[in-house]
Motif scaffolding. Structure first.
Motif, PDB file in Angstrom:
ATOM      1  N   TRP A 107       0.848  -1.228   0.024  1.00  0.00           N
ATOM      2  CA  TRP A 107       0.023   0.013  -0.155  1.00  0.00           C
ATOM      3  C   TRP A 107       0.911   1.443  -0.191  1.00  0.00           C
ATOM      4  N   ASP A 108       1.760   1.307   0.696  1.00  0.00           N
ATOM      5  CA  ASP A 108       2.907   2.433   0.809  1.00  0.00           C
ATOM      6  C   ASP A 108       3.558   2.709  -0.536  1.00  0.00           C
ATOM      7  N   ALA A 109       3.943   1.646  -1.212  1.00  0.00           N
ATOM      8  CA  ALA A 109       4.431   1.690  -2.572  1.00  0.00           C
ATOM      9  C   ALA A 109       3.193   2.102  -3.437  1.00  0.00           C
ATOM     10  N   LEU A 110       1.840   1.666  -3.383  1.00  0.00           N
ATOM     11  CA  LEU A 110       0.923   2.076  -4.255  1.00  0.00           C
ATOM     12  C   LEU A 110       0.606   3.637  -4.090  1.00  0.00           C
ATOM     13  N   GLY A 111       0.634   4.212  -2.751  1.00  0.00           N
ATOM     14  CA  GLY A 111       0.445   5.465  -2.470  1.00  0.00           C
ATOM     15  C   GLY A 111       1.639   6.291  -3.200  1.00  0.00           C
ATOM     16  N   LYS A 112       2.969   5.691  -3.138  1.00  0.00           N
ATOM     17  CA  LYS A 112       3.852   6.493  -3.697  1.00  0.00           C
ATOM     18  C   LYS A 112       3.958   6.644  -5.228  1.00  0.00           C
ATOM     19  N   THR A 113       3.346   5.537  -5.677  1.00  0.00           N
ATOM     20  CA  THR A 113       3.170   5.467  -7.213  1.00  0.00           C
ATOM     21  C   THR A 113       2.182   6.514  -7.661  1.00  0.00           C
ATOM     22  N   LEU A 114       0.970   6.477  -7.049  1.00  0.00           N
ATOM     23  CA  LEU A 114      -0.005   7.373  -7.260  1.00  0.00           C
ATOM     24  C   LEU A 114       0.079   8.648  -7.065  1.00  0.00           C
ATOM     25  N   GLY A 115       0.854   9.089  -6.022  1.00  0.00           N
ATOM     26  CA  GLY A 115       1.329  10.278  -5.662  1.00  0.00           C
ATOM     27  C   GLY A 115       0.224  10.920  -4.693  1.00  0.00           C
ATOM     28  N   GLN A 116      -0.558   9.632  -3.647  1.00  0.00           N
ATOM     29  CA  GLN A 116      -1.527   9.767  -2.765  1.00  0.00           C
ATOM     30  C   GLN A 116      -1.183   9.267  -1.370  1.00  0.00           C
ATOM     31  N   PRO A 117      -1.450  10.136  -0.464  1.00  0.00           N
ATOM     32  CA  PRO A 117      -1.430   9.253   0.938  1.00  0.00           C
ATOM     33  C   PRO A 117      -2.134   7.921   1.057  1.00  0.00           C
ATOM     34  N   VAL A 118      -1.745   7.040   1.765  1.00  0.00           N
ATOM     35  CA  VAL A 118      -2.220   5.512   1.943  1.00  0.00           C
ATOM     36  C   VAL A 118      -3.724   6.073   2.849  1.00  0.00           C
ATOM     37  N   SER A 119      -3.811   6.809   3.727  1.00  0.00           N
ATOM     38  CA  SER A 119      -4.941   7.229   4.445  1.00  0.00           C
ATOM     39  C   SER A 119      -6.023   7.704   3.602  1.00  0.00           C
ATOM     40  N   GLU A 120      -5.674   8.603   2.579  1.00  0.00           N
ATOM     41  CA  GLU A 120      -6.444   9.109   1.742  1.00  0.00           C
ATOM     42  C   GLU A 120      -7.139   7.562   0.756  1.00  0.00           C
ATOM     43  N   LEU A 121      -6.365   6.934   0.312  1.00  0.00           N
ATOM     44  CA  LEU A 121      -6.712   5.776  -0.390  1.00  0.00           C
ATOM     45  C   LEU A 121      -7.577   5.072   0.300  1.00  0.00           C
ATOM     46  N   LEU A 122      -7.235   4.857   1.664  1.00  0.00           N
ATOM     47  CA  LEU A 122      -8.192   3.855   2.367  1.00  0.00           C
ATOM     48  C   LEU A 122      -9.516   4.614   2.808  1.00  0.00           C
ATOM     49  N   GLN A 344      -0.916  13.657  13.805  1.00  0.00           N
ATOM     50  CA  GLN A 344      -1.538  13.768  12.425  1.00  0.00           C
ATOM     51  C   GLN A 344      -1.036  13.300  11.193  1.00  0.00           C
ATOM     52  N   THR A 345      -1.844  12.699  10.496  1.00  0.00           N
ATOM     53  CA  THR A 345      -1.388  11.920   9.031  1.00  0.00           C
ATOM     54  C   THR A 345      -0.415  12.819   8.132  1.00  0.00           C
ATOM     55  N   SER A 346       0.212  12.218   7.416  1.00  0.00           N
ATOM     56  CA  SER A 346       1.138  12.837   6.452  1.00  0.00           C
ATOM     57  C   SER A 346       0.370  13.249   5.241  1.00  0.00           C
ATOM     58  N   SER A 347       0.732  14.538   4.736  1.00  0.00           N
ATOM     59  CA  SER A 347       0.099  14.778   3.410  1.00  0.00           C
ATOM     60  C   SER A 347       0.899  14.266   2.119  1.00  0.00           C
ATOM     61  N   ARG A 348       1.991  13.719   2.364  1.00  0.00           N
ATOM     62  CA  ARG A 348       2.939  13.043   1.490  1.00  0.00           C
ATOM     63  C   ARG A 348       2.242  11.959   1.022  1.00  0.00           C
ATOM     64  N   ALA A 349       2.707  11.190  -0.245  1.00  0.00           N
ATOM     65  CA  ALA A 349       2.435  10.048  -0.923  1.00  0.00           C
ATOM     66  C   ALA A 349       2.792   9.059   0.098  1.00  0.00           C
ATOM     67  N   GLY A 350       1.996   7.987   0.087  1.00  0.00           N
ATOM     68  CA  GLY A 350       2.250   6.736   0.514  1.00  0.00           C
ATOM     69  C   GLY A 350       2.104   6.941   2.129  1.00  0.00           C
ATOM     70  N   LEU A 351       2.963   6.304   2.891  1.00  0.00           N
ATOM     71  CA  LEU A 351       2.800   6.540   4.597  1.00  0.00           C
ATOM     72  C   LEU A 351       3.462   7.823   4.800  1.00  0.00           C
ATOM     73  N   GLY A 352       4.108   8.559   3.906  1.00  0.00           N
ATOM     74  CA  GLY A 352       4.665   9.782   4.337  1.00  0.00           C
ATOM     75  C   GLY A 352       6.053   9.743   5.165  1.00  0.00           C
ATOM     76  N   ILE A 353       6.712   8.657   5.138  1.00  0.00           N
ATOM     77  CA  ILE A 353       7.786   8.481   6.075  1.00  0.00           C
ATOM     78  C   ILE A 353       8.941   8.177   5.141  1.00  0.00           C
TER      79      ILE A 353
END
Length: 367
Positions: A107-122, A344-353
């Motif tokens: 999921w982290d890799a998918l978020g990074k690939t799509l440019g979206q935070p995982v929490s938003e994808l979920l 607070q969740t990260s606004s960066r892509a993936g898990l943001g870490i």
């Protein structure tokens, strides 16, 4: 987005002090960093915290099953083929945290690939969660002092108190001392880690009836089928199932048996994909939910935060997101910060870490 490599890197980081509870004790975070690589050059990360006394996994066992079994099975699948990934991992019995870490790294890799935070994808329900802090076994004065320090430094006002000792009066004294010290300015709930019998649990809960507890969690063993059902029927607060509900099927059995009325979701044991199934099942059954912690480091905490903030039901109560405060260090380049009792969740892509390569080199144990 094809998977080209799955890494499992063991590491060990000492705790500032041993953590004691009814089912065992922990002196160091001997966890496994899981990294999933794709043909696009993206790397997803997650953390697998073995708990041998709960799920039977060890650090060496997690590394072995990932390297010897799972990695080859996943090679060539895409990040979108999560059902296929799950089916292949399910061929191997057990190993819940190894499987979950792989799922979350995907999921982290998918978020990074799509440019979206995982929490938003979920689900993207909120961008923050209130934090609860776990208090392990100690004498009342020391536990009160720890709670006071955590509250002053981080603004945390919800505490999960580990109980399950014999005699139960040891733990009753702690909970009473916390309530007397803080009054109604904090939320308190207890977790027995299956340490008491049903009868001992009932007596202890009667003694604490005036302490306004929020929840009671896993006070007695789940395999005491009749005793547990009898106990839950006597309680006037939600009884949380935790270790007894590692799968959606277990949730169904516990609830239909009358052995629990609430659910603890731990991404460390059900990843994001299975945790979402547990969430939807619990939501449909009208159960209360809390986000739990497998004594995760900051990587695992970021995962639990991402999932908990994604849904209204899991963000309703404070999540167990502060265990990393007990670690002497961690692997993140930018440490998580609890402010005003919240993460607070990260606004960066993936898990943001991001993993600090120097820290990983310092603490990895496979060199």
């Amino acid at each position: 987005m094809k998977i080209t490599r799955v890494e499992s890197i063991p590491f060990s980081i000492p705790y500032l002090k041993p953590l004691h509870f009814a089912s065992g004790e922990v002196h160091a975070a001997e966890h496994v960093l899981v990294r999933v690589h794709t043909d696009d050059g993206v790397i997803g990360v997650a953390e697998a915290p073995p708990r041998p006394y709960t799920y039977g996994e060890t650090q060496r066992g997690i590394v072995a099953v990932i390297e010897d079994v799972f990695a080859e099975q996943l090679h060539g699948l895409t990040l979108l083929e999560r059902e296929q990934v799950g089916a292949r991992l399910a061929r191997t019995v057990g190993n819940p945290t190894a499987k979950s870490a792989i799922d979350m790294a995907l999921w982290d890799a998918l978020g990074k690939t799509l440019g979206q935070p995982v929490s938003e994808l979920l689900g993207g329900y909120t961008d923050r969660m209130r934090v609860s802090h776990m208090l392990g076994f100690d004498d009342p004065a020391k536990m009160v002092a720890e709670a006071q320090k955590v509250r002053e430094r981080h603004g945390i006002s919800t505490f999960k108190v580990k109980v399950g000792r014999r005699p139960a009066e040891l733990d009753i004294a702690v909970v009473r001392a916390l309530r007397e010290h803080f009054g109604d300015s904090v939320e308190l709930y207890i977790d027995g880690n299956r340490g008491w019998t049903a009868a001992e649990s009932a007596r202890a809960m009667k003694e604490m009836a005036d302490l306004d507890l929020l929840f009671a969690e896993e006070l007695c063993p789940a395999d005491d089928v009749l005793g547990r059902r009898w106990l839950v029927g006597k309680l006037d607060i939600p009884f949380i199932a935790d270790e007894s509900v590692p799968t959606p099927a277990d949730v169904t059995r516990e609830i239909l048996a009358g052995s629990a009325t609430a659910i603890n979701i731990k991404t460390a044991r059900t990843g994001f994909t299975q945790s979402r199934r547990v969430h939807h099942l619990a939501e449909g059954l009208g159960l209360e939910m809390v986000m739990g912690n497998q004594i995760d480091g900051q990587i695992g905490t970021a995962c639990a935060l991402a999932f908990g903030a994604a849904f209204e039901a899991t963000s309703r109560y404070a999540g167990e997101l502060s265990n990393f405060l007990d670690m002497s260090d961690d692997l993140l380049a930018e440490p998580l910060q609890i402010r005003d009792g919240c993460l607070q969740t990260s606004s960066r892509a993936g898990l943001g870490i991001d993993i600090d390569p120097d820290k990983l080199d310092r603490y990895r144990t496979d060199k």
